[in-house]
Scaffold this active site. Sequence first.
Site, PDB file in Angstrom:
ATOM      1  N   GLU A 134       4.094  18.329 -16.167  1.00 36.71           N
ATOM      2  CA  GLU A 134       4.375  19.263 -15.080  1.00 36.71           C
ATOM      3  C   GLU A 134       5.432  18.744 -14.098  1.00 36.71           C
ATOM      4  O   GLU A 134       6.246  19.507 -13.586  1.00 36.71           O
ATOM      5  CB  GLU A 134       3.086  19.564 -14.294  1.00 36.71           C
ATOM      6  N   PHE A 178       3.277  26.619 -22.318  1.00 34.36           N
ATOM      7  CA  PHE A 178       3.622  26.512 -20.898  1.00 34.36           C
ATOM      8  C   PHE A 178       2.585  27.157 -19.986  1.00 34.36           C
ATOM      9  O   PHE A 178       2.882  27.531 -18.854  1.00 34.36           O
ATOM     10  CB  PHE A 178       5.001  27.124 -20.622  1.00 34.36           C
ATOM     11  N   LYS A 193       9.806   8.099 -25.221  1.00 30.56           N
ATOM     12  CA  LYS A 193      10.652   9.095 -25.892  1.00 30.56           C
ATOM     13  C   LYS A 193      10.105  10.499 -25.697  1.00 30.56           C
ATOM     14  O   LYS A 193      10.834  11.418 -25.290  1.00 30.56           O
ATOM     15  CB  LYS A 193      10.756   8.767 -27.381  1.00 30.56           C
ATOM     16  N   GLY A 237       3.415  21.030 -28.072  1.00 29.59           N
ATOM     17  CA  GLY A 237       4.790  20.559 -28.114  1.00 29.59           C
ATOM     18  C   GLY A 237       5.018  19.336 -27.261  1.00 29.59           C
ATOM     19  O   GLY A 237       6.146  18.844 -27.138  1.00 29.59           O
ATOM     20  N   ASN A 275       4.527   6.861 -24.216  1.00 28.77           N
ATOM     21  CA  ASN A 275       5.640   6.990 -25.156  1.00 28.77           C
ATOM     22  C   ASN A 275       6.872   7.467 -24.385  1.00 28.77           C
ATOM     23  O   ASN A 275       6.992   8.654 -24.058  1.00 28.77           O
ATOM     24  CB  ASN A 275       5.297   7.981 -26.275  1.00 28.77           C
TER      25      ASN A 275
END
Length: 735
Positions: free
Chosen positions: A700, A240, A628, A466, A626
Site C-alpha cells: 500500500e 487492488f 525485487k 500479483g 524480497n
Amino acid sequence: MTSRQSSSGQPLDRIDGPAKVTGQARYAGEYPAENLLHGSVVCSHQARGRVRHINCEAALAVPGVVAVLHHLNRPPMAGDDEPYQDADAAHGQPFRPLFNDRVLYSGQPLALVVADTLEVARYAGSLLGIEIDPEAHQTDLLAALERAHAAPAKLPKPRGDFQGAYERAPFKVDATYCTPVEHHNPMEPHASTVIHHADGSLQIHDKTQGTQNSLDYVHKVFGLPKDKLRVCAAYVGGAFGSGLRPQYQLALAVMAALQLQRSVRVTLTRQQMFTFGYRPRTQQRLRLAADGQGRLLAIEHRATGQTSRFEDFTEHVVEWSGMLYACDNVAMAYSLVPLDVYTPLDMRAPGAALGLIGLECAMDELAEAIGMDPVALRRVNFADSNANEGKPYSSKALLECYRQGAERFGWQARDPRPGSMSEGQERIGWGMAGGVWEALQMKASAKAQLAADGRLWVSSATTDIGTGTYTVMTQIAADAAGMAVQEVTFQLGDSDLPSAPLQGGSFTVSSVGAAVRQACELLRGKLIAQAKVRFPELAGEQAERFEVRQGRLWVGDQRFELAAVLQGLGKEGLHVQVDAEPSARRQGFACATHSAVFVEVRVDEALGTLRVSRVVSAIAAGRVINPKTARSQILGGVVWGLGMALQEETQIDHNLGRYMNHNLAEYHIPVNADIGDIEVIFVDEPDDIVNALGSKGVGEIGVVGVAAAVANAVWHATGKRLRDFPLTVDKLLAD
C-alpha cells in the site's frame, strides 16, 4: 539454524513467473468443466426504480439458450441481511443480487442469461425486454452535501483546542481538495467458474482475495453445507481491493449451477467491471496553523465521501492527519452522503491514498505561507509517537527517508520560487510529500509437511494477487526450516487449506508469513527430535548442525536417508500446523510504514501539457523479505499514484446516473509512455516488535503521497495551486 545463506532479503525471481508467462497459470474464468454453461449478466439502465416486467421470450427462443434467471425464478436465497455480511462488509444492508424488483443503481444486475456458449448468452441478453418504472435519483456528491451524516466508524477524540490555536497562529492554511471516483480495473475481469459434481458439491474458481470469505458467503446465502463447497483462486490477475468482497458474478454463477444442476461460468465484461465497488469521491477541507519556525499549532481535517443508500462505506481518510506529525491541537471529522450508487470498496491504500492528498498538499501550502522548505517543515514536525493512540512507534525511519530521498533526487538544488526552473519550452517543478500506512498483523494459520523425498510442503489459504506471495512465503519457509528454496513448495488459494485473512492492507507477509515461519521452525525442531530418537548417536549434536538437502538429513559430514528418519510416522510423514497471532509486545506500540516521495514534473508553456519525468520514492517498511518483488510493488504504487494525480476519473452523467467512460479506452490510466524514471530506496529499519519477521509490508505505501507530490510539483512549476483531482490540462490552463 544451519550455516546456509538466508534467502530472505535476496531478490529472488517470482516462483509463479514461468507459469504466467507461458500461459500455464489458470485464472478463475479459464477452468474447463464437462458440459460447461456460460452466463451473461444483463444490467439495469436506470439508477433507481422498480422492475415492472421482464420479457424473456425472445431470449429463450435463441438456440443454445438454457435459462434466464431473474428475481422471480431464481433458486432460494437467504432473506435476512446477516448472511450477506462478508469479512469486508460495510455497515448497513449488503447488496443481494437478483433478490427483488428494487433497482438501487445504474449497472445493477437484473438477469442472467445462461447458454451453451458465451456468445449466444450475450446475444440473447440483448433481446431481453426489461421494463423499469424509474424514480428520481441523485448521484452527485457535491449537489447533495446537505444530506451528509456522520460516518459510523469511531474517530480518534479531538485533542487540545483546535479553534483557539488556529485563530491565534501567525501562519494559516484553509484549503479544500476534491478527488473523483476511481475504479480498480485489474487486467483480469471478475469471473467465477462453478463446477457442479454429481454428489451436489461445488468446486468454485473465483476471482477473489479471500477464498474462505467467498466460501462463507456462498454457505450462508444459499444454505449449502461447508463440506460441499470448495473455493479456489490459484492465480489472481490483479485485484487492488476489488476482490475483497464477493462480487455478484459469484452469487449468479452459484444460482445457475444450483438451478440447472450443471457447471456454470460467469465472467464480467470490462464495462461491467464498473458496476460494483470503487474508490469513492471525496471533498476534504484542511485547516493548518503554524508558528514562525514551522511548528504545527493546529490541524483540522474534515472529509465527506459518497456511499450507497444501503451501506455506509467508511474509510480512514482523516486519521492520518492526527498521527503523521506532532501537533497538540487536532480535530477530525468524516461524513457520508448516501447516493443512488453501488457501495464503494477498499482500493489500494484505502483512505490513506485520499487523506494524504489533502494533508500533504496543505503542508506544502503551509510551507509556502511560512517561506520554508517543504522537507524542512516536515522535519520540524516529526513525531516519534502516534498521538491518535498515545503510543510510541515501534520504529519510524521517516527522517532517513527524507534524507536519502532528497539526496538521491538532488533536492538541495531546488530554487523555491514558483516558475523559476525551466528547460527549453518546459517549466520544471519539484515537489514532495510524506506517506504513512498502518503495519497490521492478523491471525493466520499454516501447515508444514516434510515428505520422505526431502520436499517441504507449506500451505495456507491466502491468495497471491500479483504481490509475490508464492515467492516470499517460500523464502520464509526455507529459512525457517533450514532448507533451500528449490526444495520448498508453497500452496495457497484454496479454502481447504489452513485459515488465512483476506489478502490486503499490506498485512499478508506479517500475518501468513509469521504462521509459515512458526510452522517451519516447529517442524524443524520435530525433525531433529525424531532423528535423535531414530539415531541415538546424534543425541549430543547441536540443532544448528542439522540440515536437509537433496532428500537427506545431514549432520556435519554424516548423512541419513529421510525415509529412515521419518520411518513409522505414517503416510503424511512429519507435519505440523500452527495458528499465529500478533505478539503481546505490539500492544504498547504503534506500528506503521512511512515514505517520502520526490517528483519532477515538466509543463509545456504553450500547450499546458504535463508529464512526470522522474520520481524518487524512499520507503521505511521494516525488513524487506524480497527486494525485487517489493520494488515491483512500489513501482506499481508510484504508477498508480501518477494515475490518481493526472488521469484517473470515472465520469458520471448525473442526469442519467450512469458512468460515461466505463471502458479502458476512455477511463485513462498510465501506460509505459507516460512513465519516466522511478527510483526506489528501501531505508534500513530494524524492528523486532512489529512481528518476528520484522516486516511491515509494502503493497500500500507505494501509492501514498504520490498524487500530492505531483500537485506540489505542479505548483512549483507554474505557481498554480490545483486542488481538484485529477490535474488535467483544462484545469492547468484555466485562469
